[in-house]
Design a protein around this motif. Sequence first.
Motif, PDB file in Angstrom:
ATOM      1  N   PRO A  15      -7.572   7.091   1.676  1.00 52.54           N
ATOM      2  CA  PRO A  15      -7.119   6.049   2.600  1.00 52.54           C
ATOM      3  C   PRO A  15      -7.713   4.670   2.308  1.00 52.54           C
ATOM      4  CG  PRO A  15      -7.801   8.010   3.805  1.00 52.54           C
ATOM      5  CD  PRO A  15      -8.176   8.208   2.363  1.00 52.54           C
ATOM      6  N   GLN A  16      -8.896   4.634   1.703  1.00 50.26           N
ATOM      7  CA  GLN A  16      -9.499   3.343   1.352  1.00 50.26           C
ATOM      8  C   GLN A  16      -8.636   2.610   0.326  1.00 50.26           C
ATOM      9  OE1 GLN A  16     -11.184   3.140   4.033  1.00 50.26           O
ATOM     10  NE2 GLN A  16     -12.831   2.063   2.988  1.00 50.26           N
ATOM     11  N   LYS A  17      -8.064   3.353  -0.601  1.00 54.98           N
ATOM     12  CA  LYS A  17      -7.174   2.741  -1.594  1.00 54.98           C
ATOM     13  C   LYS A  17      -5.934   2.193  -0.899  1.00 54.98           C
ATOM     14  CE  LYS A  17      -4.722   3.612  -5.903  1.00 54.98           C
ATOM     15  NZ  LYS A  17      -4.469   4.545  -6.990  1.00 54.98           N
ATOM     16  N   ALA A  18      -5.401   2.944   0.052  1.00 56.34           N
ATOM     17  CA  ALA A  18      -4.235   2.481   0.810  1.00 56.34           C
ATOM     18  C   ALA A  18      -4.581   1.217   1.589  1.00 56.34           C
ATOM     19  CB  ALA A  18      -3.736   3.577   1.751  1.00 56.34           C
ATOM     20  N   LYS A  19      -5.743   1.188   2.230  1.00 56.64           N
ATOM     21  CA  LYS A  19      -6.166   0.011   2.993  1.00 56.64           C
ATOM     22  C   LYS A  19      -6.353  -1.195   2.081  1.00 56.64           C
ATOM     23  CE  LYS A  19      -8.351   2.622   6.692  1.00 56.64           C
ATOM     24  NZ  LYS A  19      -9.610   3.002   7.325  1.00 56.64           N
ATOM     25  N   ALA A  20      -6.907  -0.974   0.909  1.00 55.94           N
ATOM     26  CA  ALA A  20      -7.098  -2.071  -0.042  1.00 55.94           C
ATOM     27  C   ALA A  20      -5.751  -2.623  -0.497  1.00 55.94           C
ATOM     28  CB  ALA A  20      -7.918  -1.593  -1.239  1.00 55.94           C
ATOM     29  N   LEU A  21      -4.805  -1.728  -0.742  1.00 58.67           N
ATOM     30  CA  LEU A  21      -3.476  -2.165  -1.136  1.00 58.67           C
ATOM     31  C   LEU A  21      -2.798  -2.918   0.007  1.00 58.67           C
ATOM     32  CD1 LEU A  21      -1.420  -2.258  -3.387  1.00 58.67           C
ATOM     33  CD2 LEU A  21      -0.667   0.018  -2.733  1.00 58.67           C
ATOM     34  N   CYS A  22      -2.982  -2.448   1.237  1.00 55.47           N
ATOM     35  CA  CYS A  22      -2.450  -3.157   2.411  1.00 55.47           C
ATOM     36  C   CYS A  22      -3.022  -4.574   2.482  1.00 55.47           C
ATOM     37  CB  CYS A  22      -2.787  -2.416   3.700  1.00 55.47           C
ATOM     38  SG  CYS A  22      -1.760  -0.980   4.021  1.00 55.47           S
TER      39      CYS A  22
END
Length: 94
Positions: A38-45
């Motif tokens: 999820p951290q990767k998803a948040k960074a992409l967001c």
Amino acid sequence: MTRPRLCGLSLAATALSLIFASPALADSALLESVKQNPQKAKALCAELQGLNARGISYNSPEATAQIAQQQGLNTTDAEILSTYVVGLYCPTVR
């Protein structure tokens, strides 16, 4: 030519329909990379929100090329990843 804007719900439905329409996509390492991190998803967001702040749509050719380069993807995979992440993790991104 500009692409039509989708509301957050429609975008999520589009991302999910892509996944359910093609089971291979659902099991792919591409989508698993953000499902499991999820951290990767948040960074992409955050990156996509930054593009929005500059007036750039997450699905513009410029944004897709940037995501592709940063993630080491081809543009098709970058577009799929961005749509998936926006639909499920950051629906306010346009």
